[in-house]
Design a protein around this motif. Structure first.
Motif, short mmCIF file in Angstrom:
data_model
loop_
_atom_site.label_atom_id
_atom_site.label_comp_id
_atom_site.label_asym_id
_atom_site.label_seq_id
_atom_site.Cartn_x
_atom_site.Cartn_y
_atom_site.Cartn_z
N ASP A 182 0.87 -1.18 0.00
CA ASP A 182 0.00 0.00 0.00
C ASP A 182 0.91 1.24 0.00
O ASP A 182 1.52 1.58 1.01
CB ASP A 182 -0.89 -0.02 1.24
CG ASP A 182 -1.85 1.16 1.29
OD1 ASP A 182 -1.76 2.04 0.40
OD2 ASP A 182 -2.67 1.22 2.22
N LEU A 183 1.01 1.91 -1.17
CA LEU A 183 1.96 3.02 -1.30
C LEU A 183 1.61 4.19 -0.38
O LEU A 183 2.49 4.82 0.20
CB LEU A 183 2.01 3.50 -2.75
CG LEU A 183 2.68 2.54 -3.75
CD1 LEU A 183 2.69 3.16 -5.14
CD2 LEU A 183 4.10 2.23 -3.31
N ASP A 184 0.30 4.52 -0.26
CA ASP A 184 -0.06 5.64 0.61
C ASP A 184 0.35 5.38 2.05
O ASP A 184 0.86 6.28 2.73
CB ASP A 184 -1.57 5.90 0.53
CG ASP A 184 -1.95 6.63 -0.75
OD1 ASP A 184 -1.03 7.09 -1.46
OD2 ASP A 184 -3.16 6.75 -1.03
N ALA A 185 0.12 4.18 2.51
CA ALA A 185 0.51 3.86 3.89
C ALA A 185 2.03 3.84 4.04
O ALA A 185 2.57 4.29 5.06
CB ALA A 185 -0.09 2.50 4.28
N GLN A 186 2.72 3.31 3.01
CA GLN A 186 4.18 3.24 3.07
C GLN A 186 4.81 4.63 3.08
O GLN A 186 5.76 4.90 3.80
CB GLN A 186 4.70 2.43 1.88
CG GLN A 186 6.19 2.13 1.92
CD GLN A 186 6.56 1.08 2.95
OE1 GLN A 186 5.69 0.35 3.44
NE2 GLN A 186 7.83 0.99 3.30
#
Length: 492
Positions: A182-186
């Motif tokens: 999950d790019l947003d979370a990362q």
């Protein structure tokens, strides 16, 4: 609109202080923003690259799982075929999903024959099976038997994934292992860190603005003081001066303005004095001429001729007075043209001009072998004024000496006569305007000769003095050897 009720509004950025602070804050903010934005983009790119590295590491881990089970080191099988003990692709895929556990903000999925079949046995931050369109997409991409990286949108943000085919030789099952982040979370941690950074920058801007406001106020205080002082200077109050604090550029400006005020004060003083002198000295000849004209008998030729002679004489005296006043004013106002001058040569030139005057024995007593910075034309004028003064106040045929002497700190240009001498009580008034030693001795002149000499000498950083005894007087012009042009601060 910049007017309200006939009064001009004062905008907050019209002051130099406000503009300096705004400019400093803007430059600082732009510099910090550019640096922060560049750092953010570079760090974000590094994190995205690390995401790909992490996903490819999961693929390597999956390969080790299936290859380690058969004690095989064949990692170059491009189509993902694995040997025994996995007899089917489903077995191999299930083993990978169960053993390669997702990290934080990650998830994985096993796709078999085009359908999502296996999910991790541990809780994950999100489920890949809920990402619309992911399964058909990876099926299409890995149809060529290669590993693929990609990004797919989802309801919770973009998902970065890696997909690789998993199959067993001799078995028709076609499995696909999918690992995703999950790019947003990362990237959320990076965004949170830089949100704190921008908060710190905002605080720093407030601190910079406050400090700049205080420092600019201190630095510009001489200008504010200058404005207030200038507003208090009038024709009757010219004594206002600005305190000089420090040694920076603004202090130099303050010093220059004070010198300017000094020059203006002297100029107005000389101007007022000139007007007073003209009014005082012209009053007598005008009164004399007017009185004789009023009582003149126009039918008496002798009286007409006498009145005419008297009027011409008075007008000549007025002309001489006006010329001397103009010369005195010019000597006090104009800046001297200081150049290096050979004093001995100048002495001989002045002596050659003085010796033409008849009625006295002229002697060149001494010529200093030195060089001094002075205005030769004006010094010659002042020196000849001393010569004329000596000739007037010396008996006919008497000896008058002229010369120059080099001293320790200055040059002395002098004229010595054998005249009547100057009594001590007259020493203070001979350099004053219209001052005379004895007004009753019948000596012609306006009484401005010595004041002119004094004005010329002082304009070049020098002075005038004399030594007198009964039967002998010596006047001297004392000038420094070296002087910066304009350092004497002559009156404008």
């Amino acid at each position: 609109m910049n007017r309200l009720g006939g009064r001009r509004l004062r905008w907050p950025f019209r002051s130099v202080r406000a503009r300096l602070v705004v400019a400093l804050v803007l430059v600082s903010a732009l510099g910090m923003a550019a640096g922060g934005a560049a750092t953010f983009l570079i760090q974000r790119q590094r994190m995205l690259a690390s995401v790909d590295v992490s996903l490819l590491a999961d693929i390597d881990a999956a390969r080790l799982v299936v290859l380690g089970a058969s004690n095989s080191t064949d990692s170059g099988n491009a189509n993902g075929a694995v040997p025994e003990p996995f007899h089917t692709g489903a077995d191999a895929l299930q083993a990978v999903i169960g053993r390669v556990l997702p990290n934080r903000h990650q998830s994985s999925l096993g796709v078999l024959d085009g359908r999502a079949r296996f999910v991790p046995g541990v809780p994950t931050d999100f489920g890949l099976q809920s990402v619309a369109g992911l399964v058909p997409r990876v099926v299409r991409e890995v149809a060529d038997g290669k590993t693929h990286l990609g990004t797919v949108p989802s309801s919770f943000g973009p998902v970065r994934y890696v997909a690789t085919p998993v199959s067993v030789a001799g078995n028709p099952d076609r499995g696909i292992y999918v690992a995703a982040v999950d790019l947003d979370a990362q990237l959320g941690e990076l965004s949170s860190t830089f949100a704190t950074f921008w908060g710190v920058i905002a605080g720093a801007m407030i601190l910079i603005a406050s400090s700049a406001w205080f420092i600019a106020g201190r630095l510009l205080n001489p200008i504010r003081t200058l404005r207030l002082a200038a507003s208090r200077v009038t024709s009757t109050n010219r004594s206002e001066r600005i305190p000089i604090v420090g040694h920076d550029d603004l202090s130099s400006l303050t010093r220059t303005v004070n010198l300017m005020l000094d020059r203006l004060d002297r100029a107005m003083t000389h101007q007022r004095q000139l007007l007073d002198d003209v009014r005082h000295e012209l009053h007598t000849p005008v009164t004399i001429v007017r009185g004789h004209l009023e009582i003149l008998n126009a039918f008496d030729p002798e009286e007409v001729d006498a009145t005419r002679t008297l009027a011409i004489d008075e007008l000549d005296r007025v002309t001489e007075l006006v010329e001397d006043l103009a010369l005195l004013a010019e000597s006090q106002r104009a800046d001297p043209n200081l150049v290096p001058v050979d004093v001995a040569s100048l002495t001989r030139q002045v002596f050659a001009k003085a010796s033409i005057l008849a009625g006295h024995e002229w002697v060149l007593a001494d010529a200093a072998d030195a060089t001094a910075a002075l205005d030769p034309a004006r010094i010659t004028q002042a020196w000849l004024q001393l010569v004329d003064n000596a000739a007037k106040y010396s008996p006919l045929g008497s000896r008058i000496e002229l010369g120059s002497t080099g001293r320790l700190d200055d040059i002395e240009l002098w004229v010595a006569d054998r005249g009547y001498g100057i009594p001590p009580e007259a020493a203070d008034r001979i350099f004053a305007r219209f001052g005379r030693v004895d007004a009753g001795r019948g000596i012609s002149g306006s009484g401005l000769g010595l004041p002119i000499v004094k004005a010329i000498a002082e304009s070049q950083g020098g002075s005038v003095g004399f030594v007198s005894a009964p039967g002998a007087t010596r006047f001297s012009i004392l000038l420094p050897y070296h002087q910066e042009a304009g350092s004497a601060e002559p009156t404008p």
